[in-house]
Design an enzyme around this catalytic site. Structure first.
Site, mmCIF file in Angstrom:
data_model
loop_
_atom_site.group_PDB
_atom_site.id
_atom_site.type_symbol
_atom_site.label_atom_id
_atom_site.label_comp_id
_atom_site.label_asym_id
_atom_site.label_seq_id
_atom_site.Cartn_x
_atom_site.Cartn_y
_atom_site.Cartn_z
ATOM 1 N N SER A 1 0.854 -1.183 0.000
ATOM 2 C CA SER A 1 0.000 0.000 0.000
ATOM 3 C C SER A 1 0.893 1.237 0.000
ATOM 4 C CB SER A 1 -0.888 0.022 1.235
ATOM 5 O OG SER A 1 -0.112 0.370 2.361
ATOM 6 N N LYS A 2 0.256 2.391 -0.029
ATOM 7 C CA LYS A 2 1.020 3.646 -0.084
ATOM 8 C C LYS A 2 1.951 3.795 1.110
ATOM 9 C CE LYS A 2 -2.050 6.201 -3.073
ATOM 10 N NZ LYS A 2 -3.485 6.311 -2.891
ATOM 11 N N ARG A 3 1.625 3.098 2.192
ATOM 12 C CA ARG A 3 2.512 3.191 3.355
ATOM 13 C C ARG A 3 3.924 2.679 3.044
ATOM 14 N NH1 ARG A 3 -0.004 -0.249 7.208
ATOM 15 N NH2 ARG A 3 -1.586 -0.513 5.614
ATOM 16 N N HIS A 4 4.016 1.789 2.073
ATOM 17 C CA HIS A 4 5.328 1.252 1.730
ATOM 18 C C HIS A 4 6.105 2.174 0.794
ATOM 19 C CE1 HIS A 4 3.089 -2.501 2.829
ATOM 20 N NE2 HIS A 4 4.207 -2.700 3.485
#
Ligand code: GLU
Ligand code: ZN
Length: 494
Positions: free
Chosen positions: A253-256
């Site tokens: 996800s964008k967290r990565h």
């Protein structure tokens, strides 16, 4: 009939890593088996539809070099390939299902369904629709009709028995019918089909043989199988692809980091690197081989090498692949790739390009070994184009030396510049070594002030080549400027 597979994105958002993994695997599978790769646009969710997403899809496929055998632009004998252009087909089959007793009209209002959801939430339940309209009497139906209520059409999920199907990777899957979502909507009241109906009908009529798609769709599969049954059709072979994770084992996800392909393109990742890296998410040829070109994958890809466990999208590995593929480019190719960045950063003007060819060639040779992504060119080449606004004494003065000594170093270098510019590179290195020794400083400490003065930074392309390209005048001026700054510094400390 040969293999026919499809990529069936909904144009609701930007193409991301998971999406193109699906596209690429379908494409490679089709190519390796001499089959057909079909692009189908699943645009029946009119509220989330976005033109921008559609453009992004076409750009992304083009950038990846994926050639569609049948699709909206290419055409083909099973078209149209855009679901919003096929609505009559869906309506007709939804009506057919009602007639055969496999589906029914539901007149429930949005408010009623909302209340139902609220009530279930309160009771900590989640069974979904309560099948109120499954057995309406003729007169009840007449009444709704008289009131002008627009119905949806729902699929009758059998109340008994189980649905069994097989997935290439997972094997046999059984689901009790009573556990399948109660009576999903097939046709909405606006006459548009839901994903389930359109997807099943199209896969059937487009003669799709294999469905390779994200694991996230597995929960919908039993109801699709019920639908195939109801229509009297046989489902294609399912193969749900391994999940795409970040390196911490969580779903990517964008967290990565970035996940939209557009962002990778903008940063200057090459399609070769993205394709290589993405094709290793949940697939491996053997335990040692890492490099694959698109052309190789078009021959080598097989489903039996898919992994049963989740795959990882590894950002570090991507950088490594990207460096590798940048290094594989010729100077000429790399120059063409870098020019748009140099324009974007305001370093060059497109009209002036013809006069700059050899200057740019030099920049490419100087920087090519240091670039991880194309946009790195900004940090490595800006000082060739822009004046340096600020110098920080802290950066110029080597750790073990002081301002006065640094001035001394720069004075010596300045004096020898004509000599340096006349010599070829290895001779310059010798000269610098001798000069450093004469002053009693290490070569690194001797070169550092020069590097910062000339390039504005302590990381730069190879310094001697950079100076030569910068020219003696600019180099001299920059050194003088730094000498003056340092002299002030010495003055202040006295
Ligand atoms: N339109 C669906 C999507 O956006 C397609 C899923 C499928 O391949 O069946 O992913
Ligand atoms: Zn209802």
């Amino acid at each position: 009939m040969g293999i026919r597979v499809r990529y069936a994105p909904s144009p609701t958002g930007l193409q991301h890593i998971g999406g193109i993994r699906t596209a690429l695997f379908n494409y490679f599978f089709a190519r390796s088996r001499n089959g057909e790769f079909i692009l189908r646009i699943e645009d029946t969710d009119r509220e989330r539809y976005s033109e921008n997403a559609l453009n992004d899809l076409h750009n992304t496929l083009k950038w990846l070099g994926i050639e569609v055998d049948e699709g909206p632009e290419k055409g083909g004998e099973y078209g149209p390939y855009v679901q919003s252009e096929r609505t009559e087909l869906y309506r007709e089959h939804a009506r057919r299902l009602v007639e055969s007793g496999h589906a029914y009209y539901c007149y429930c209002s949005q408010e009623r369904l909302e209340d139902l959801r609220e009530k279930q939430k309160k009771d900590k339940q989640d069974f979904g629709y309560d099948r109120k309209c499954r057995d309406l009497t003729e007169s009840e139906i007449e009444e709704y009709k008289r009131d002008g209520v627009k119905p949806v059409i729902r699929l009758k999920i059998p109340l008994e028995g189980e649905t069994v199907f097989s997935d290439y990777l997972i094997g046999e899957i059984k689901k009790k019918n009573i556990d399948i979502s109660p009576d999903p909507v097939l046709l909405k009241s606006d006459g548009y089909p839901t994903y389930h109906l359109a997807n099943v009908i199209d896969d059937h009529f487009m003669n799709i043989t294999h469905i390779l798609r994200a694991q996230e769709w597995l929960p919908s599969c039993p109801l699709h199988v019920v639908l195939y049954d109801a229509l009297g059709w046989k489902p294609p072979q399912y193969c749900h692809l391994p999940m795409v994770m970040g390196s911490n084992g969580q779903k990517l996800s964008k967290r990565h980091g970035a996940t939209a392909v557009r962002d990778f393109i903008e940063k200057g990742y090459l399609s070769e690197a993205i394709i290589n890296n993405v094709s290793l998410i949940g697939w491996a040829y053997d335990d040692s081989r890492e490099f694959f070109t698109k052309e190789e994958l078009e021959k080598l890809f097989t489903l039996d090498k898919l992994s049963k466990s989740p795959g990882v999208f590894d950002y570090k590995k991507l950088d490594w692949f990207n460096g590798h593929y940048i290094r594989e480019k010729s100077n000429e190719e790399l120059k063409e790739l870098l020019i748009p960045y140099l324009i974007k950063y305001g370093f060059i003007e497109p009209e002036k390009l013809p006069d700059m060819a050899s200057f740019l060639d030099e920049i490419v040779s100087l920087t090519r070994d240091r670039l991880k992504v194309l946009s790195d060119i900004k940090d490595f080449a800006w000082f060739f184009f822009k004046e340096i606004d600020t110098y920080l004494p802290d950066e110029i003065i080597p750790k073990k030396l002081n301002a006065a000594k640094t001035v001394e170093i720069l004075e010596v270098i300045k004096k020898h510049l004509p000599d340096m510019f006349a010599k070829n590179e290895d001779k310059v290195e010798e000269l610098l070594k001798t000069l450093a020794e004469n002053l009693g400083v290490k070569l690194g400490d001797f070169i550092m002030p020069l590097r910062v003065a000339a390039t504005g930074s302590n990381v730069s392309p190879p310094i001697i080549g950079s100076l030569k390209l910068l020219g003696i005048e600019k180099t001299t001026a920059r050194i003088e400027r730094v000498i003056n700054i340092l002299k002030d510094e010495v003055g202040n400390n006295e």
